[in-house]
Design an enzyme around this catalytic site. Structure first.
Site, mmCIF file in Angstrom:
data_model
loop_
_atom_site.group_PDB
_atom_site.id
_atom_site.type_symbol
_atom_site.label_atom_id
_atom_site.label_comp_id
_atom_site.label_asym_id
_atom_site.label_seq_id
_atom_site.Cartn_x
_atom_site.Cartn_y
_atom_site.Cartn_z
ATOM 1 C CD GLU A 63 -2.607 1.461 2.461
ATOM 2 O OE1 GLU A 63 -3.690 2.048 2.421
ATOM 3 O OE2 GLU A 63 -2.057 1.142 3.526
ATOM 4 C CG HIS A 72 -10.308 -1.786 4.200
ATOM 5 N ND1 HIS A 72 -9.364 -2.032 3.213
ATOM 6 C CD2 HIS A 72 -9.600 -1.371 5.273
ATOM 7 C CE1 HIS A 72 -8.162 -1.781 3.688
ATOM 8 N NE2 HIS A 72 -8.265 -1.386 4.932
#
Ligand code: GLC
Ligand code: CA
Length: 551
Positions: free
Chosen positions: A255, A328
């Site tokens: 990420e 999410h």
């Protein structure tokens, strides 16, 4: 030698955010029993792998991203036995499983932190501690990305510790070789248990600049340019690769907030400098906001197209893209880049829009049925730590309504409501009381209903995924964007020696004239996929078409 793992290039992954996926034991909380029940469902989508958001023991301040034990599975999710069953079940079905690795920070409930605050060796320097400065000044002026400043005072140790996220998420001191050894132990622990790789949480934040200097650049979110891609990041990732990943056939997905293709290539270029397989970029998430989801701006198609093309062009022939539209951390795409009024059409269009690009697509739970944002009537209904802080601290002089709107558009909770399995009570997510609110539209939007409908969003996803796998141009072809100036259509082609694929997506409810690039004769092509039965000269609201020309 480049990183040898390549199997992920032919795959489509499914992301599970465990709390809201499926409750298997009736206590209202999603768990691994529920996942086990749904393995065949995930497989039926055409997905070859699962990314699990954190399953480890955690106090739950940041829904599992505050870990108190890296070497176990939380009891509420079923513990290690349930995990092993799921892992074996996935492998039996030919699916890979990757775990979330969250090592920028730990929970302040982790044993390391408890010992570190007591200065018990060898844990004393496991975290980033700084003494108080004169006149109550903090060690530096950085902001936390979740709540307030990046420093919290610890009464026990009588020092400040750094927290780039919630107060209960203390940043690890990665410059300490002992901490890096712990990370390697964690990686090996899971790899030896058969896990196939990791999604590394905010991994680009792990190396802080020496001396932790003040940020003199940014008016808000101070510090991010200082701790993102810090001085030793590459070196630490290389160390993890050399000491761990080189000995396994494991995928590493990182990420990377604010990363550009140029920067990404420092880590993912497929040569002997490669330390990561793919990066999760954020640019394609920013077409309706500025910097964070809370600073909402009108959806700008050109901005979105530019971002996708920048990554397609930027990595071509050098590195591999990770493709996603939801996860999410961001509200639902139908509500953002699509249209709730045209939920079905726009969910399908968004699916095809990214599914035929070059890279490895990820599908986030519920995305495959076109789930939409959740609009609570009270801000007190939000669970997410970041959202609560926003509400309590930003624009507090404004009316309730004005304060609620940015949360609807920006909150991560918008995408964290339970997966809508059926029209039964609680959307079939649980037989108990759900831990979180169920989106009221579950009677119209749910898996059971869509299973039986050949024309559903769910079955469109299945078709798109299976097509993707049969088309060589999708795996190997060049990407070209057309009609870049259009603010209504996104048009691209994918081309290899044998095939040419044309994807035309309408991002409007207005009728727009269908246009193909001059060298693509649609009358000679096969229409492989569309969200409308009849496709005329004008594109209908949120229409998408995928044409194939065999050479
Ligand atoms: C990543 C996660 C997010 C989490 C944060 C802190 O951005 O995706 O959910 O809150 O890191 O760990
Ligand atoms: Ca449960």
């Amino acid at each position: 030698m480049s990183k040898k793992t390549t199997w992920y290039k032919d795959m489509v992954f499914y992301q599970i955010w465990p709390r809201s996926f499926k409750d298997g034991n009736g206590d209202g909380m999603g768990d691994l029993y529920g996942v086990y029940e749904k393995l065949d469902y995930i497989k039926s989508l055409g997905c070859d792998g699962i990314w699990f958001s954190p399953l480890y023991p955690s106090p739950g301040v940041d829904c599992g991203y505050d870990i108190s034990d890296y070497m176990d599975i939380a009891a509420e999710f079923g513990g290690m036995d349930a995990f092993t069953k799921v892992l074996d079940g996935a492998h039996e079905r030919g699916m890979k499983v990757i775990m979330d690795l969250v090592v920028n920070h730990t929970s302040t409930e982790h044993e390391w932190f408890k010992k570190s605050r007591e200065r018990i060796e060898p844990y004393t320097d496991y975290y980033i501690w700084r003494p108080a400065k004169a006149h109550g000044k903090l060690p530096n002026n950085w902001d936390s990305l979740f709540e307030g400043k990046a420093w919290a005072w610890d009464e026990v140790r009588q020092e400040y510790y750094m927290h780039l996220f919630a107060i209960e998420q203390a940043d690890l001191n990665m410059d300490n070789p002992l901490v890096r050894e712990e990370v390697k132990k964690i990686l090996k622990f899971w790899l030896d248990r058969g896990v196939d790789g990791f999604r590394e949480d905010v991994i680009t934040f792990i190396s802080k600049p020496e001396g932790l200097p003040d940020d003199r650049l940014l008016p808000f979110s101070k510090g991010i340019f200082m701790f993102n891609h810090g001085p030793h990041l590459y070196e630490y990732l290389e160390e993890f690769r050399r000491d761990v990943f080189d000995h396994y056939d494991a995928m590493v997905l990182a990420e990377a907030p604010m990363v550009t293709p140029k920067k990404a290539l420092e880590y993912i270029t497929e040569d002997d400098t490669q330390v990561l397989d793919m990066m999760i970029q954020f640019q394609t998430q920013e077409a309706d906001c500025f910097f964070t989801d809370f600073r909402h701006t009108p959806f700008n198609l050109r901005k979105m197209k530019k971002a996708f093309s920048r990554w397609q062009d930027g990595l071509a022939g050098k590195g591999w893209n990770m493709l996603y539209i939801e996860n999410h951390d961001h509200p639902r795409m139908v509500s953002r880049y699509g249209s709730e009024k045209y939920q079905k059409a726009s969910a399908k269009m968004l699916c095809a829009m990214y599914m035929f690009q070059s890279g490895t697509p990820f599908v986030y739970q519920g995305q495959e049925i076109g789930m939409t944002n959740w609009y609570p009537e009270s801000p007190l209904m939000y669970e997410d730590v970041q959202t609560r802080w926003q509400y309590n601290n930003v624009g507090t002089n404004k009316s309730d309504e004005k304060r609620l709107k940015p949360l609807w558009n920006g909150s991560r909770d918008s995408a964290r409501t339970p997966v809508q399995w059926s029209a039964e009570e609680n959307a079939g997510f649980t037989t108990g009381t759900p831990w979180f609110y169920v989106n009221e539209n579950y009677k119209e939007i749910n898996v059971a209903e869509q299973e039986g409908d050949p024309d559903s969003v769910l079955n469109f996803y299945r078709k798109a995924i299976s097509l993707r796998k049969t088309l060589s141009a999708v795996r190997h072809g060049d990407y070209t964007e057309h009609f870049k100036g259009s603010s209504k259509l996104y048009t691209y082609t994918r081309e290899d020696k044998r095939q040419k694929l044309l994807v035309v997506c309408s991002f409007t409810d207005e009728a727009v004239k269908m246009k193909a690039p001059a060298d693509f004769d649609t009358s000679k092509a096969t229409l492989l996929l569309s969200n409308y039965k009849e496709n005329g000269e004008t594109m209908k609201p949120y229409e998408v078409r995928v044409y194939l020309l065999n050479k």
